[in-house]
Enzyme design. Structure first.
Site, PDB file in Angstrom:
ATOM      1  N   CYS A 969     -28.197 -12.142   2.808  1.00  0.00           N
ATOM      2  CA  CYS A 969     -28.173 -13.115   3.982  1.00  0.00           C
ATOM      3  C   CYS A 969     -28.399 -14.517   3.381  1.00  0.00           C
ATOM      4  O   CYS A 969     -27.732 -15.351   4.096  1.00  0.00           O
ATOM      5  CB  CYS A 969     -29.350 -12.957   5.006  1.00  0.00           C
ATOM      6  SG  CYS A 969     -28.986 -11.240   5.817  1.00  0.00           S
ATOM      7  N   PHE A 970     -29.002 -14.917   2.334  1.00  0.00           N
ATOM      8  CA  PHE A 970     -28.997 -16.165   1.873  1.00  0.00           C
ATOM      9  C   PHE A 970     -28.167 -16.277   0.443  1.00  0.00           C
ATOM     10  O   PHE A 970     -28.365 -17.564  -0.259  1.00  0.00           O
ATOM     11  CB  PHE A 970     -30.511 -16.636   1.522  1.00  0.00           C
ATOM     12  CG  PHE A 970     -31.370 -15.965   2.700  1.00  0.00           C
ATOM     13  CD1 PHE A 970     -31.304 -17.036   3.584  1.00  0.00           C
ATOM     14  CD2 PHE A 970     -32.275 -15.061   2.701  1.00  0.00           C
ATOM     15  CE1 PHE A 970     -32.148 -16.628   4.969  1.00  0.00           C
ATOM     16  CE2 PHE A 970     -32.796 -14.711   3.680  1.00  0.00           C
ATOM     17  CZ  PHE A 970     -32.927 -15.612   5.019  1.00  0.00           C
TER      18      PHE A 970
END
Length: 1001
Positions: A969-970
């Site tokens: 997600c990052f």
């Protein structure tokens, strides 16, 4: 010398003593008055003369008129008035003085000024039976009198008008000549376009019928005939072309058309007997016609011969031209000046060769030209004179539309819906001179802004009225302070044009020289950019919205032109980079609004003001979405996100972490496709909210990483689906299976999945060709699109188009594809050199449309549901393809350069080793690394700088026994501190190949 023939009148008309009149053959008489006749005219009631600027008339005997045959001077209130022109009609006469004032004469001998033209400078006059016309120096046509047949050309019906009325429908047409007949009217433009209106009982309007017209109508059959003169008779009309060709039409009952018949003609027809004679003048009487040939000094007549008005000794109807039997004296001593055909009389006006001819009574509309501008620039004329000319020319659309015509090879006579007739080089150099003089250009701008633009006619009668829309941008482009206001006014007028005029203007733009079209694009693009820049800096005038829409609409018209005709003007020429600044301002406003929500102590009115400001900026974005050519892909994607947030009533930063409980999709990796279809069939998903994915049995929260991986893996499942609804071609491109005609719901759900991927800002691993995205945007795929999907088929079709005729015939092709007929009975229709293009077009249509019509219909419906905001249609096909597929370019150095580091630095041995290993990878392994790190192996739109890599050094125990981890997600890679580059290489290779569930999020 004045020659005349026809009905008996007082010898010499009172111009000289009767014994001075010379009698020739066939009743032709001639007189040489002491005072030369400057102008004359003959009607039903009068014959009028002007000598030394003074008018006089001789009344003709009629049923209600018993005259003594004397020539009477007209009574004037001011004896100092000097006249230069007179025209006589059925009931009276009209006069024009040297100052451009119009006077009229009825049954009395009192000459009165005409109402309605007091402040106008008239240059031409014409008189019919019961109506009259006047053309002003600035190109306006005025008309008055009886209107029973619509001969006044007024838009509204009224029986008559005693005062001069403007013919508004002709505003902007640069007129060269006017003519009035019995009850019909004609005008001629500078480029030879003929307009007629009024009575048409005998086809005297030349329009192919006998229906009266109440507004000016173009005589299309005379277009491009280089018409230089027109003349109206009682119920017939004649025109003269530059080469000397005469056309006649209307009533032919007395032979006045000269066609060797007594039939009416509803269309203009060449007078064949005069072919090759190079006629120099033509004039119509009530039932007869006169023409002159200057080179041979001959005058021909035809029509009604009663009372001897044909001048050839005959008193019968004459249907072919015969020479008028003039005195031989006319051949040697005199030169011909003017023909006049009256009710029952005919005249020819001559001047001695040694005498100076008077200036022609037909003057043209004042137009702008290089010599005039040179006079202004040099200051050879006094400023009041220059100022007056500027006001006349630049306040008149007709004057400007008649300026800078391309006269070489008579090109301006070819003016049509395809050709504007302008000399662009002359326009450019002339306007450049004006722009260098501040005093001149200041006056020009004032007149254009205050007078010209507000009065432009949105419904022009002819295409010549549209030249102004090509001239003005070249002038406006060179301005500074006044440019925005003038551009706005011009844009508004362009958008007000009626549909037909709009189409012609677009055609003119498509044929402009490249530098002109580029300048036009730059003008409106620059105004858009400056306006958006002002808005971005906090200027929020209400009028900005309307102005921006106008500029964008004109720019859109230009964009469509460039897409079809000008390949060297690219999409980048239309991009408005200031849109990004506007989006930055909107984001800052939303951030401030969030802070205000937190700070409850702020006044409520401040909050309301900030919300209004946010809504104002969002409203501007709503406008820009409708003009997709104006933004680049990154800006469009930002706008897409912005309007997504607006539709959900949330803020961008909040949205990343807010999900709807109904939008949680729980799936097993082993049954991913089945679980997804089962979820969608429940119809509980809220498509306006983002999707949250949970892989059953795995730890991780979907902060966009898991859903990215979901769409990537699901794509592969769709391609392996046993239903085979999609087929993969040899070049890895994917298309609908044309044989799966009963799988409607399957195609629908594939569309839903693709739409959801786009809406959730994720890529799919299904390589659809560009043709699919064209079809979604309602554009037609081409042969080039087929070459992308099926190169062999496309190359065969291209070869077919290039083959010789004999080769095409021996190919024995017919209008079928794979057993399907392209047209009814196609199997029986061979492909030939003549119809091969049609065959290729139908072939392409069959592949992309006909063969998969049902499949695409359901896919498209699903796509629109999966991506419920139709603003995705603002993307170009290539952009939409890239958003769904990811960028086709993998700039690995950009990934390296944009990387950031936590608990380590670029100079650390671990980081150096990582990049060494990464760049050793094959292209396939690099993509596997992307899949491991981000959940997708597709490069982001805009490049890796838009989704930078973060490397975090882990200091945990036993690093050589641990594998790298990814927080998808990052975009974060957690890299243990390996002892050697070999260990790093082995662990990283293992992770990207075998660790599908190792990511933390």
């Amino acid at each position: 010398m004045l020659c005349y023939w026809g009905a008996q009148v007082r010898e010499g008309f009172g111009l000289s003593q009767p014994d001075k009149v010379k009698n020739g053959k066939c009743g032709i008489r001639s007189v040489c008055p002491k005072s030369a006749v400057q102008d004359m005219s003959a009607g039903r009631s009068f014959v009028g003369f002007i000598r030394n600027g003074k008018p006089s008339v001789l009344r003709l005997r009629g049923e209600d008129c018993d005259h003594d045959g004397k020539l009477e001077p007209l009574q004037l209130k001011k004896d100092r008035i000097r006249f230069r022109s007179i025209v006589c009609g059925g009931a009276g006469a009209v006069l024009l003085d040297y100052g451009g004032k119009v006077f009229f004469l009825d049954k009395s001998t009192v000459c009165r000024p005409l109402k309605g033209l007091e402040n106008r400078q008239v240059i031409q006059i014409a008189c019919g039976d019961q109506h009259s016309m006047a053309l002003t120096k600035d190109g306006q046509l005025f008309i008055w009198g009886d209107n029973t047949h619509g001969q006044l050309g007024l838009e509204k019906e009224q029986p008559s008008s005693l005062t001069a009325q403007p013919v508004k429908s002709l505003c902007g047409i640069p007129l060269a000549q006017i003519s009035a007949g019995g009850d019909h009217s004609f005008v001629l433009s500078l480029s030879g376009v003929v307009f007629g209106w009024g009575k048409n009982s005998a086809g005297q309007l030349g329009l192919g019928d006998t229906t009266d017209r109440r507004i000016p109508t173009v005589v299309n059959s005379l277009n491009r005939k280089k018409t230089v003169s027109i003349s109206c008779g009682g119920e017939h009309t004649a025109t003269l072309s530059k080469g000397g060709t005469v056309f006649t039409f209307g009533s032919g009952g007395f032979g006045q058309l000269g066609h060797n018949s007594f039939e009416d003609e509803h269309h203009p027809r060449v007078v064949a007997e005069l072919w090759g004679s190079k006629v120099s003048q033509v004039t119509c009487g009530r039932r007869n016609t006169l023409v002159s040939v200057e080179s041979s000094k001959l005058i021909y007549s035809f029509g009604c011969g009663m009372q001897g008005k044909l001048g050839n000794g005959e008193m019968i109807k004459q249907s072919v031209p015969f020479p008028v039997d003039l005195s031989t004296e006319c051949d040697h001593k005199y030169t011909f000046e003017k023909l006049i055909a009256g009710e029952n009389h005919s005249f020819a006006l001559f001047f001695k060769k040694l005498e100076s001819k008077p200036k022609s009574n037909r003057r043209g509309v004042l137009t702008l030209n290089e010599k005039m501008i040179d006079r202004w620039v040099s200051g050879s004329d006094k400023w009041p004179t220059i100022k007056k000319e500027i006001n006349t020319v630049f306040s008149s659309a007709a004057s400007l539309n008649g300026s800078f015509l391309k006269t070489s090879c008579d090109e301006h006579y070819q003016t049509s819906v395809e050709h504007c007739g302008l000399d662009f080089d002359l326009v450019k150099t002339s306007f450049a001179k004006l722009l260098e003089n501040k005093g001149l250009i200041s006056e020009v701008v004032k007149v254009v802004q205050q007078k010209l633009l507000p009065d432009l006619n949105p419904n022009p009668a002819g295409v010549e009225a549209l030249r102004l829309y090509l001239l003005l941008p070249e002038l406006i482009r060179g301005l500074q302070k006044q440019r925005p206001e003038l551009t706005e006014a011009l844009a508004s007028k362009i958008l007000q044009l009626n549909l037909d005029a709009h189409k012609v203007l677009v055609t003119y733009w498509s044929k402009l020289p490249n530098d002109w079209l580029k300048g036009l694009v730059k003008l409106f693009q620059k105004e858009c950019a400056e306006l958006i820049d002002q808005i971005s800096r906090g200027e929020t005038e209400h009028d900005f919205t309307r102005r921006l829409q106008n500029f964008l609409q004109v720019l859109q018209m230009l964009y469509k032109v460039c897409c079809t005709t000008h390949n060297d003007i690219t999409n980048s020429d239309f991009i408005i980079h200031e849109i990004n600044d506007l989006l930055d301002t909107l984001q800052a406003t939303i951030a401030d609004l969030q802070d205000m929500f937190i700070s409850f102590w702020l006044p409520e009115e401040d909050l309301d003001d900030m919300e209004k400001l946010r809504d104002y900026y969002t409203g501007i974005i709503d406008i820009l979405v409708k003009f997709p050519f104006a933004a680049d892909t990154v800006s469009k994607r930002r706008m897409f996100c912005c309007l997504q947030d607006e539709s959900r009533g949330t803020f961008p930063d909040q949205e990343m972490f807010m999900f709807n409980v109904n939008n949680v999709l729980r799936v097993n990796r082993d049954s991913l496709l089945t679980d997804t279809l089962k979820y969608l069939k429940q119809k509980k998903h809220s498509f306006l909210n983002l999707l949250e994915v949970v892989f059953i049995g795995e730890n991780g929260i979907d902060w966009r990483g898991l859903s990215a991986e979901f769409f990537s893996v699901l794509s592969k499942s769709l391609l392996k689906w046993e239903k085979k609804v999609l087929e993969v071609h040899g070049n890895s491109l994917v298309w609908f299976n044309p044989d799966r005609t009963q799988c409607n719901k399957d195609f629908y759900y594939i569309g839903v999945i693709c739409g959801m991927a786009l809406y959730n800002h994720h890529c799919i691993n299904i390589d659809f060709p560009l043709a699919l995205f064209k079809k979604l945007l309602q554009l037609s795929p081409t042969l080039n699109d087929l070459e992308e999907l099926s190169p062999v088929e496309a190359r065969s079709l291209k070869s077919l188009l290039e083959e010789d005729e004999d080769v095409v015939d021996i190919l024995f092709l017919d209008f079928t594809v794979k057993g399907q007929e392209l047209i009814p009975n196609g199997g029986q229709i061979p492909v030939t050199k003549v119809n091969r293009q049609k065959y290729v077009d139908l072939y392409v249509d069959f592949v992309f449309n006909k063969s998969v019509k049902n499949q695409f219909k359901h896919f498209s419906r699903g796509f629109s549901e999966g991506c419920p905001l139709d603003i995705w249609s603002m993307f170009h096909p290539e952009e939409l393809q890239e958003l769904l597929h990811g960028s086709p370019k993998y700039e690995w150095q950009e990934l390296h350069q944009s990387a950031s580091y936590e608990r380590c630095s670029v100079s650390d041995e671990l980081i150096k080793n990582f990049w060494t290993v990464f760049f050793e990878f094959s292209e396939e392994n690099k993509k596997k690394f992307l899949m491991f790190l981000y959940g997708t192996d597709r490069a982001p739109v805009g490049g890796f700088s838009k989704r930078p890599l973060k490397i975090h050094q882990s200091d945990g125990p036993d690093p050589d026994h641990r594998l790298p981890e990814a927080q998808t997600c990052f975009g974060k890679l957690i890299l243990p501190t390996y002892s050697s580059i070999n260990t790093l290489r082995n662990k990283l290779v293992h992770a990207i190949h075998f660790c599908e569930v190792f990511g933390r999020g």
